[in-house]
Each structure stands twice: as C-alpha cells, then as structure tokens.
Design an enzyme around this catalytic site. Structure first.
Site, short mmCIF file in Angstrom:
data_model
loop_
_atom_site.label_atom_id
_atom_site.label_comp_id
_atom_site.label_asym_id
_atom_site.label_seq_id
_atom_site.Cartn_x
_atom_site.Cartn_y
_atom_site.Cartn_z
N ASN A 10 52.29 26.33 52.96
CA ASN A 10 51.89 25.02 52.43
C ASN A 10 51.87 25.10 50.91
OD1 ASN A 10 50.64 22.62 51.76
ND2 ASN A 10 48.61 23.23 52.51
N LYS A 12 51.35 22.76 48.83
CA LYS A 12 50.42 21.77 48.24
C LYS A 12 51.12 21.03 47.09
CE LYS A 12 46.74 24.90 49.51
NZ LYS A 12 45.32 25.13 49.55
N HIS A 96 44.66 18.48 57.11
CA HIS A 96 44.38 19.63 56.24
C HIS A 96 43.04 19.42 55.54
CE1 HIS A 96 44.60 22.39 52.85
NE2 HIS A 96 45.43 23.09 53.61
N GLU A 98 42.03 19.73 52.64
CA GLU A 98 42.03 18.97 51.37
C GLU A 98 42.21 17.47 51.63
OE1 GLU A 98 44.97 21.52 49.64
OE2 GLU A 98 43.46 23.10 49.72
N GLU A 168 41.53 26.64 60.06
CA GLU A 168 41.40 26.95 58.64
C GLU A 168 39.96 26.69 58.20
OE1 GLU A 168 45.39 26.77 56.49
OE2 GLU A 168 44.59 24.75 56.47
N GLY A 174 41.73 28.93 49.74
CA GLY A 174 41.86 29.02 48.29
C GLY A 174 40.71 29.75 47.61
N SER A 214 43.21 31.96 52.67
CA SER A 214 43.31 33.17 51.84
C SER A 214 44.09 34.31 52.51
CB SER A 214 41.91 33.65 51.42
OG SER A 214 41.32 32.70 50.56
C1 PEP Z 1 46.16 26.16 53.01
O1 PEP Z 1 46.47 25.46 52.08
O2 PEP Z 1 46.35 25.74 54.16
C2 PEP Z 1 45.58 27.49 52.76
C3 PEP Z 1 45.20 28.20 53.77
O3 PEP Z 1 45.47 27.90 51.45
P1 PEP Z 1 45.19 29.41 50.93
O4 PEP Z 1 46.10 30.32 51.71
O5 PEP Z 1 45.51 29.37 49.48
O6 PEP Z 1 43.76 29.71 51.20
#
Ligand code: PEP
Length: 252
Positions: A10, A12, A96, A98, A168, A174, A214
């Site tokens: 992803n 973003k 997601h 966000e 997630e 992040g 992460s």
């Molecule tokens: C994501 O954007 O779905 C995500 C898991 O981000 P990150 O790997 O940066 O934590």
C-alpha cells in the site's frame, strides 16, 4: 489445498509519477520465482492506469486504495468502482485504518463499499483492526468482530469467495511497533471463527487473512511462519523495492 498467499504493498499518498513507475519496474524485475505467491500493489489512483499497463503480462496485480460506493454522479473528488474496473484494476482496499480514523469512515460506509466492489467484480481487501485503547481495555475481539460482521452484512457465499481480509491493528500501522506473531495469529484465528459463524467452515478456511502493521524484512519471517497468516499488507516497507522484495521472498 492451501490458501492463497498474498503480498500486498500500500503506497498510500506517496511518490511522484516517475518514481512510481520506477518502483513498479524495480519490483517486476526483482521478482525471483515466487511459486504461487501473489503480489498486489496499491499505487495512488492517479497513476493506476499506467501502472496496470506496466504490469501487463507479469504476475504483479494492481489495485486502488479506496472507492466510493456509487457508480457515478455529483461526488467531487471520488472515484467509482465502475471506473476502477474500467481501467483494469482488480483489487480495492476497503476500510483501511487511515480511511476510518483520518477520514471518518464508519462500518456502514465500509459495508456499502464492500457491496459496491462485488457489484463491479472487484476483489476487496477488507481492512479491520483495533485501536490501542481497545486492546488495553480487552476489547480487540469485540471491535474486530463488529467490523467484520457489519462489513459483510448481506454479502453472499458466492461473493465472499473473492474476499481477502487484512488484520491491521491500528497501533501497529506506521509506528514500527509490529504485533507479535502470536498476537497476530490469535486475531487471525478469531477472525476465521467469526467468518465460520457468518458462513461455514469450508468458506472460512478458504479466505486469505493478511497481517498488516509495521511489517519489514526484519520481522516477516516470524509472522509468515504462522499457520493463520496468509501474507501481508505492507505500507512503509513497500515504498522501496529492496525491502518489499525481501519481504516477498521470505522463506516459509
Ligand atoms: C498499511 O498502510 O496498511 C500499513 C500496514 O502500513 P505500515 O506497514 O507502514 O505500518
């Protein structure tokens, strides 16, 4: 038969156009023989058409990070599932964290978007996960169960076969604070049990559940060694071809 194994990136709201093309080329050219593993990238929508063209005749699939649930109309700034289908993208991230926590998407919005995705034969990756405060209060199961149940209200058994779920935890996205393989495994097991209660055991066993939050080349091995972890949704580490490729090529 084992479940599908999926490595998704992803991006973003990152990358200029040329950088996005270079990253796509580097991913394609850096992939070894990865057997049955599947790779899906989620660039910013504005680049999707060109990136789909680049990925033609490769194993890399392309998706979008969000859709609106209407086909067309006066919805300034949104993109519709019909448009996404029309340019040849096959996947869409829905719910997601966000989208939920920065843009205020509710479980109802997520439900409408999942329905709209299936209506246009797109494959949704439904993202669910609890906040840190939910986990600290012992509410992770309740929150995630509600997210899954509400998103899948009225989704038929036939459609559900094309669903992918990404667990997630919001506290891991992040932040550099990855969930332990054991926490992820137990949440995946719980999500599968929820699917079993909504549908049946056979269907629940077939749906891939990815972990996201992460993920990096340093922690992928432990996560991917777990039975219930069928791949990963990667944010930050998917922005560099080397780290994304190292994740995809992990031994199991
Ligand atoms: C994501 O954007 O779905 C995500 C898991 O981000 P990150 O790997 O940066 O934590």
């Amino acid at each position: 038969m084992g479940r599908r194994m999926i490595f998704a990136g992803n991006w973003k709201m990152n990358k200029c156009f040329q950088e996005a093309i270079e990253l796509t080329n580097d991913i394609i050219s850096g992939l070894d023989d990865i057997g049955e593993r599947e790779v899906i990238i989620f660039p910013p929508s504005i680049y999707v058409k060109e990136i789909i063209d680049k990925c033609k005749n490769t194993i890399v699939e392309v998706g979008v990070q969000n859709i609106y649930y209407k086909k067309e109309g006066a919805f300034t700034g949104e993109i519709s599932p019909m448009m996404v289908k029309d340019v040849g993208a096959k996947y869409v991230l829905i719910g997601h964290s966000e989208r939920r926590h920065v843009f205020g998407e509710t479980n109802d919005d997520v439900e409408r978007k999942v329905k709209a995705a299936f209506e246009y034969n797109l494959n949704p990756i439904l993202c669910v996960g609890e906040l840190l405060e939910d986990r600290e209060k012992g509410l992770s199961d309740d929150v995630v169960k509600k997210q899954v149940q509400e998103a899948l209200k009225d989704i038929s058994e036939e459609n559900i076969q094309n669903l992918i779920i990404a667990y997630e935890p919001v506290w891991a996205i992040g932040t550099g604070k990855v969930a332990t393989p054991e926490i992820a495994e137990s949440m995946h097991h719980f999500i599968r049990k929820t699917l079993m209660n909504l549908y049946n055991d056979k269907l629940a066993q077939e749906i891939p559940i990815l972990y996201g939050g992460s993920v990096s080349p340093d922690n992928i091995k432990g996560l991917y060694s777990m039975n219930e972890i069928d791949g990963v949704l990667v944010g930050g580490a998917s922005l560099k071809s080397k780290s994304f490729l190292d994740i995809i090529h992990v031994d199991r």
